[in-house]
Design a protein around this motif. Structure first.
Motif, PDB file in Angstrom:
ATOM      1  N   ASP A 156       6.774 -48.475 -37.882  1.00  0.00           N
ATOM      2  CA  ASP A 156       7.744 -47.513 -38.409  1.00  0.00           C
ATOM      3  C   ASP A 156       8.548 -48.124 -39.556  1.00  0.00           C
ATOM      4  OD1 ASP A 156       6.827 -45.854 -36.452  1.00  0.00           O
ATOM      5  OD2 ASP A 156       8.739 -45.618 -35.414  1.00  0.00           O
ATOM      6  N   ASP A 157       8.943 -49.392 -39.407  1.00  0.00           N
ATOM      7  CA  ASP A 157       9.738 -50.050 -40.449  1.00  0.00           C
ATOM      8  C   ASP A 157       8.966 -50.141 -41.760  1.00  0.00           C
ATOM      9  OD1 ASP A 157      11.860 -50.345 -38.739  1.00  0.00           O
ATOM     10  OD2 ASP A 157      11.438 -52.451 -38.251  1.00  0.00           O
ATOM     11  N   SER A 160       8.812 -46.684 -43.353  1.00  0.00           N
ATOM     12  CA  SER A 160      10.115 -46.320 -43.917  1.00  0.00           C
ATOM     13  C   SER A 160      10.366 -47.046 -45.231  1.00  0.00           C
ATOM     14  CB  SER A 160      11.233 -46.638 -42.918  1.00  0.00           C
ATOM     15  OG  SER A 160      11.091 -45.874 -41.744  1.00  0.00           O
ATOM     16  N   GLU A 164      10.815 -45.319 -49.164  1.00  0.00           N
ATOM     17  CA  GLU A 164      11.944 -45.522 -50.068  1.00  0.00           C
ATOM     18  C   GLU A 164      11.486 -45.705 -51.516  1.00  0.00           C
ATOM     19  OE1 GLU A 164      14.107 -48.846 -48.598  1.00  0.00           O
ATOM     20  OE2 GLU A 164      14.868 -47.794 -46.820  1.00  0.00           O
ATOM     21  N   ALA A 176      11.139 -41.620 -37.996  1.00  0.00           N
ATOM     22  CA  ALA A 176      12.468 -41.116 -38.338  1.00  0.00           C
ATOM     23  C   ALA A 176      12.709 -41.198 -39.851  1.00  0.00           C
ATOM     24  CB  ALA A 176      13.531 -41.921 -37.594  1.00  0.00           C
ATOM     25  N   GLY A 177      13.115 -40.069 -40.428  1.00  0.00           N
ATOM     26  CA  GLY A 177      13.446 -40.043 -41.852  1.00  0.00           C
ATOM     27  C   GLY A 177      12.263 -39.887 -42.779  1.00  0.00           C
ATOM     28  N   VAL A 178      11.055 -39.780 -42.233  1.00  0.00           N
ATOM     29  CA  VAL A 178       9.847 -39.621 -43.051  1.00  0.00           C
ATOM     30  C   VAL A 178       9.160 -38.317 -42.656  1.00  0.00           C
ATOM     31  CG1 VAL A 178       7.608 -40.623 -43.689  1.00  0.00           C
ATOM     32  CG2 VAL A 178       9.555 -42.118 -43.187  1.00  0.00           C
ATOM     33  N   SER A 180       6.563 -35.707 -41.559  1.00  0.00           N
ATOM     34  CA  SER A 180       5.385 -35.845 -40.698  1.00  0.00           C
ATOM     35  C   SER A 180       4.718 -34.492 -40.488  1.00  0.00           C
ATOM     36  CB  SER A 180       5.775 -36.420 -39.330  1.00  0.00           C
ATOM     37  OG  SER A 180       6.380 -37.689 -39.448  1.00  0.00           O
TER      38      SER A 180
END
Length: 356
Positions: A156-157, A160, A164, A176-178, A180
């Motif tokens: 996940d990191d 992410s 960015e 999270a934050g991407v 899908s």
């Protein structure tokens, strides 16, 4: 049309081109936007608008420019277009294993959505390696407007961090934050589990996929939850390579648990397991039933034909690209990543009533 006729056609078009322009094109080896502008009698910027943004100039002028481009056999260079706009009009699609038929549907849907917007797909393979996937993405970042991670094995990191730097959509994975694009896992698994219960099965072995596969974990969670509610014994046998060889290797581990049905992470695993079972003299579905996921090409051609949970993969690829295009401001593009794409059970001959 024959090759000879093709050459004659090119010669006929070239005959109408002034000698100065013909010689300039011959020296370079290909026509440029400036040659088209000279032949059409317009500014290069007008040629650019006519060829990349139809309808922005007068119809007669646009027709004249297109005619000049055909005469000179001129094609828009995506890299040249990127210079003034910062856009390459290309989208990268990263897959773990390009030989896996599950990719076919995803790429077809993605390609259709990209082509309608005048974008080109670049497809790259990571060969199920996180290191290779990262390296491939780093090479592509500077030359694409967005990325579709179709069967990613990244953390996940890592995903992410990439998001960015460039627009990213992930398939079959929630980060999270991407953005899908996700399947309705619950629906497909519920249909499968209700099917095997109706056939009288009381124990399920799940052949899990790769450790880094989010969708494998989700399928297992839904199977385990459904089994707990229904009083069915269930065991997770994994991780496994999501290939026919992986299924072949998993057969001996699966048969130790003596399940009445084996559910594989994907169809390739299921097919490999069925082949190994057949070599050992085990009857399918008489002694053990088998099911998979994805409904890949060929799942209905093996004997017995494979029961599987179908995913609308072309829809997934299409929605992923449309989301990227919407973020890039492409006219008419609309994001639908908030909607799950459909899954449904396809019942074939590899599942039957519980033996005995």
């Amino acid at each position: 049309m024959t090759e000879e006729n093709d050459l004659d056609d090119v010669a006929a078009r070239s005959a109408d081109v002034p000698r100065e322009i013909r010689e300039r094109v011959a020296r370079r080896g290909a026509a440029t936007i400036y040659d088209v502008a000279a032949l059409a009698g317009v500014n290069p910027s007008t040629v650019s608008r006519a060829l990349t943004k139809p309808g922005r100039i007068g119809r007669s002028t646009e027709s004249r420019i297109h005619a000049a481009a055909r005469q000179l056999d001129f094609h828009v260079n995506p890299m040249a277009r990127a210079l003034p706009t910062g856009r390459s009009h290309t989208i990268g699609v990263i897959v773990a294993d390009i030989t896996n038929p599950v990719i076919f549907g995803i790429v077809r849907g993605a390609e259709q959505a990209a082509a309608l917007a005048g974008y080109t797909l670049i497809i790259a393979e990571s060969q199920e390696s996180e290191t290779a996937e990262l390296e491939t993405i780093r090479r592509l970042l500077a030359s694409v407007d967005g990325l579709v991670l179709a069967t990613t094995r990244l953390s996940d990191d890592a995903i992410s961090e990439i998001a960015e730097r460039r627009a990213v959509v992930v398939l079959n994975r929630a980060v999270a934050g991407v953005a899908s694009v996700l399947p309705d896992v619950r629906k497909g698994v519920a249909e499968l589990m209700e099917h095997v219960m109706h056939l009288g099965h009381t124990s399920v072995a799940y052949l899990g996929g790769p450790t880094a596969s989010w969708i494998s974990q989700r399928r297992w969670a839904e199977i385990a939850e459904h089994a707990a509610r229904s009083g069915i014994d269930v065991v997770n046998i994994g991780p496994n390579s999501p290939t026919i060889a992986g299924g072949d290797a998993a057969w001996e581990r699966a048969r130790v648990h003596m399940p009445t049905v084996v559910v594989a992470f994907n169809d390739l695993l299921a097919i490999g397991l069925m082949q190994a079972a057949a070599r050992s003299g085990t009857d399918i579905p008489g002694s053990v039933a088998v099911a998979g996921f994805d409904d890949i090409f060929g799942s209905d051609l093996i004997v017995p034909a494979l029961t599987t949970v179908r995913s609308e993969l072309p829809t997934a690829g299409e929605r992923a690209v449309r989301h990227l295009l919407a973020g890039l401001g492409v006219e008419g593009a609309r994001s639908e990543v908030d909607r799950l794409f459909d899954t449904s059970l396809i019942i074939r001959q590899s599942t039957g009533p519980r033996a005995g």
